[in-house]
Design an enzyme around this catalytic site. Structure first.
Site, PDB file in Angstrom:
ATOM      1  N   SER A  51     -24.711  20.808  -7.711  1.00 48.75           N
ATOM      2  CA  SER A  51     -23.499  21.514  -7.295  1.00 48.75           C
ATOM      3  C   SER A  51     -22.140  21.065  -7.586  1.00 48.75           C
ATOM      4  CB  SER A  51     -23.675  21.867  -5.840  1.00 48.75           C
ATOM      5  OG  SER A  51     -24.704  22.649  -5.376  1.00 48.75           O
ATOM      6  N   CYS A 274     -27.120  28.356  -0.573  1.00 49.19           N
ATOM      7  CA  CYS A 274     -25.773  28.048  -1.365  1.00 49.19           C
ATOM      8  C   CYS A 274     -25.424  29.178  -2.439  1.00 49.19           C
ATOM      9  CB  CYS A 274     -25.231  26.943  -1.415  1.00 49.19           C
ATOM     10  SG  CYS A 274     -23.616  26.186  -1.513  1.00 49.19           S
ATOM     11  N   LEU A 275     -25.642  28.497  -3.851  1.00 52.24           N
ATOM     12  CA  LEU A 275     -25.451  29.462  -4.868  1.00 52.24           C
ATOM     13  C   LEU A 275     -26.355  30.596  -4.960  1.00 52.24           C
ATOM     14  CD1 LEU A 275     -23.902  29.928  -7.672  1.00 52.24           C
ATOM     15  CD2 LEU A 275     -25.615  28.708  -8.868  1.00 52.24           C
ATOM     16  N   ASN A 316     -21.315  22.439   0.593  1.00 55.71           N
ATOM     17  CA  ASN A 316     -20.562  22.208  -0.487  1.00 55.71           C
ATOM     18  C   ASN A 316     -20.442  23.472  -1.121  1.00 55.71           C
ATOM     19  OD1 ASN A 316     -19.979  21.095  -2.816  1.00 55.71           O
ATOM     20  ND2 ASN A 316     -22.205  20.557  -3.448  1.00 55.71           N
ATOM     21  N   GLY A 318     -17.451  25.965  -3.044  1.00 59.94           N
ATOM     22  CA  GLY A 318     -15.706  26.667  -3.451  1.00 59.94           C
ATOM     23  C   GLY A 318     -15.716  27.902  -3.473  1.00 59.94           C
ATOM     24  N   PHE A 319     -16.920  28.655  -3.498  1.00 60.80           N
ATOM     25  CA  PHE A 319     -16.983  30.256  -3.649  1.00 60.80           C
ATOM     26  C   PHE A 319     -17.441  30.786  -2.379  1.00 60.80           C
ATOM     27  CE2 PHE A 319     -16.666  28.911  -7.866  1.00 60.80           C
ATOM     28  CZ  PHE A 319     -15.728  29.896  -8.426  1.00 60.80           C
ATOM     29  N   HIS A 358     -26.271  23.792   3.495  1.00 58.55           N
ATOM     30  CA  HIS A 358     -27.265  23.167   2.864  1.00 58.55           C
ATOM     31  C   HIS A 358     -28.296  22.792   4.182  1.00 58.55           C
ATOM     32  CE1 HIS A 358     -26.538  22.947  -1.110  1.00 58.55           C
ATOM     33  NE2 HIS A 358     -25.229  23.187  -0.793  1.00 58.55           N
ATOM     34  N   GLU A 360     -30.974  21.465   4.038  1.00 58.98           N
ATOM     35  CA  GLU A 360     -31.860  20.463   3.747  1.00 58.98           C
ATOM     36  C   GLU A 360     -31.131  19.060   3.966  1.00 58.98           C
ATOM     37  OE1 GLU A 360     -30.179  22.210   1.678  1.00 58.98           O
ATOM     38  OE2 GLU A 360     -29.300  20.717   0.261  1.00 58.98           O
TER      39      GLU A 360
END
Ligand SMILES: NC(=O)CC[C@H](N)C(=O)O
Length: 389
Positions: A51, A274-275, A316, A318-319, A358, A360
């Site tokens: 990422s 996340c993403l 982690n 940024g969007f 995250h 994990e």
């Protein structure tokens, strides 16, 4: 440790601010977005988290490098972050697992390090400017063309609109067959595969795949551009959407149609991280936006709005998903206790859910590991229904 009289590395921010220090790792110049990470452990996991593609990471924790590098802590085959900035010169490794120094590890893998920097001042600049664009250069001669470096930083286009998942995804599908558990001690795990999971790799961290295996999933990993047909042809019990770099809106160009296809044509449980969370939100009709300096660390408090529990999470990103744009039928399940931003969602009528952080960890606390169990439970419940499969 005494500083060398002549700096051998330079970080130039697009606004012309300069930081000089001691270079380590590879030599050369790279341009990227600059972020800071507040984790106190796990620099190797952070540097290899896919990422971080397109980013240089400033570590706010002052002692970085002291446990060296080892073959077990990689979250991907190689470091993916463009470079790292730390307060002190990395020391020689002092850890029984270390097989090489941080500097040698970075050098072999073509990544630049800058040490001896006032990372508190730099972190303030990142907060004020909002993830600045930078050029990072390591040159043992110490001759830096400052104007050229600043110009390079200014010319960097930034991450908005950038699909980086296609650069870090796997080249072809594979079965995750590593016999290592995500949580070696103190956490329940399944020895036998109970569910078939298809995981889409937008830049997946290895500990996610371990976490899925730990709760009994036989994991088939597909490249980022897999279509709904590719996914459904494998007749999965569940579909997983991984973390990854870049702008979710750009990656969504091909990921969103796949997710929509899976949602429309099957009833399989779906879990995103996340993403993967951001792209699920896009597929459901919500919007994502760029944050000022994002969230990067292992100490982010998140509230589960359904249980009222607070979990300390690894982050982690940024969007972020604009929770105001979540459509009817989609529930916000988690929020950040730092800034109230969205941290999770689920469909109200079926087991489709995702989180911005995250679970994990790696590095980070394991408070959120229950989400993998929740996914496994959803797959088990679907398997018990007569119409399933
Ligand atoms: N860890 C991730 O998956 C990051 C997602 C996305 N690239 C972001 O920065 O927000």
């Amino acid at each position: 440790m005494p500083q060398s009289p002549r700096p051998t590395a330079c970080l130039a921010l697009a606004d012309g601010t300069l930081f000089f220090g001691k270079g380590f790792g590879a030599t050369g110049t790279t341009v990227a977005e600059l972020v800071f990470n507040t984790a106190m452990t796990g620099y190797q996991e952070i540097m290899t988290d896919p990422s971080y593609a397109g980013q240089v990471v400033t570590f706010t924790f002052p002692h970085v490098g002291n446990v060296g590098a080892n073959p077990e802590d990689d979250e991907a085959a190689d470091p993916v972050a463009e470079g790292m900035v730390v307060k002190w010169d990395p020391t020689e490794p002092s850890n029984w697992r270390a097989t090489e120094s941080l500097s040698a590890w970075l050098q072999k893998r073509g990544r630049i390090g800058l040490g001896g920097v006032d990372t508190r001042r730099l972190t303030r600049a990142i907060r004020q400017q909002g993830a600045p664009h930078v050029a990072l250069s390591h040159d043992p001669s110490g001759n830096f063309d400052i104007e050229a470096l600043v110009a390079k930083a200014r010319a960097f286009r930034g991450l908005v609109g950038l699909d980086l998942a296609k650069d870090v995804t796997c080249a072809q599908s594979y079965r995750w067959d590593e016999m290592r558990w995500a949580w070696p001690q103190g956490y329940a795990r399944q020895e036998q595969p109970l569910h078939r999971v298809v995981a889409i790799d937008y830049g997946a961290k290895r500990n996610i795949l371990r976490s899925l295996a730990s709760v009994g999933a036989e994991v088939t990993v597909l490249p980022a551009t897999a279509t709904a047909e590719d996914v459904l042809a494998l007749n999965p019990d569940g579909v997983f959407l991984s973390n990854g770099p870049g702008d979710p809106a750009a990656t969504g160009a091909y990921a969103v149609p796949m997710i929509r296809g899976v949602l429309d044509r099957s009833d399989v449980p779906l879990f995103g991280i996340c993403l993967g969370h951001q792209m699920l939100a896009l597929a459901l009709g919500a919007r994502t936006v760029k944050m000022n300096h994002g969230h990067h660390g292992a100490n982010h408090p998140v509230k589960d709005l359904e249980t009222g529990k607070v979990e300390i999470t690894s982050m982690n990103h940024g969007f972020t998903v604009d929770s105001q744009t979540l459509p009817v039928g989609v529930k916000e399940t988690h929020v950040s206790l730092f800034d109230g931003s969205n941290c999770g969602l689920r469909l109200v009528d079926r087991p489709v859910f995702s989180v911005q952080y995250h679970p994990e960890a790696s590095p980070g606390p394991q408070d959120s590991a229950y989400l993998f169990d929740r996914f496994a439970q959803a797959m088990a419940e679907r398997g018990r229904r007569p119409s399933a499969g």
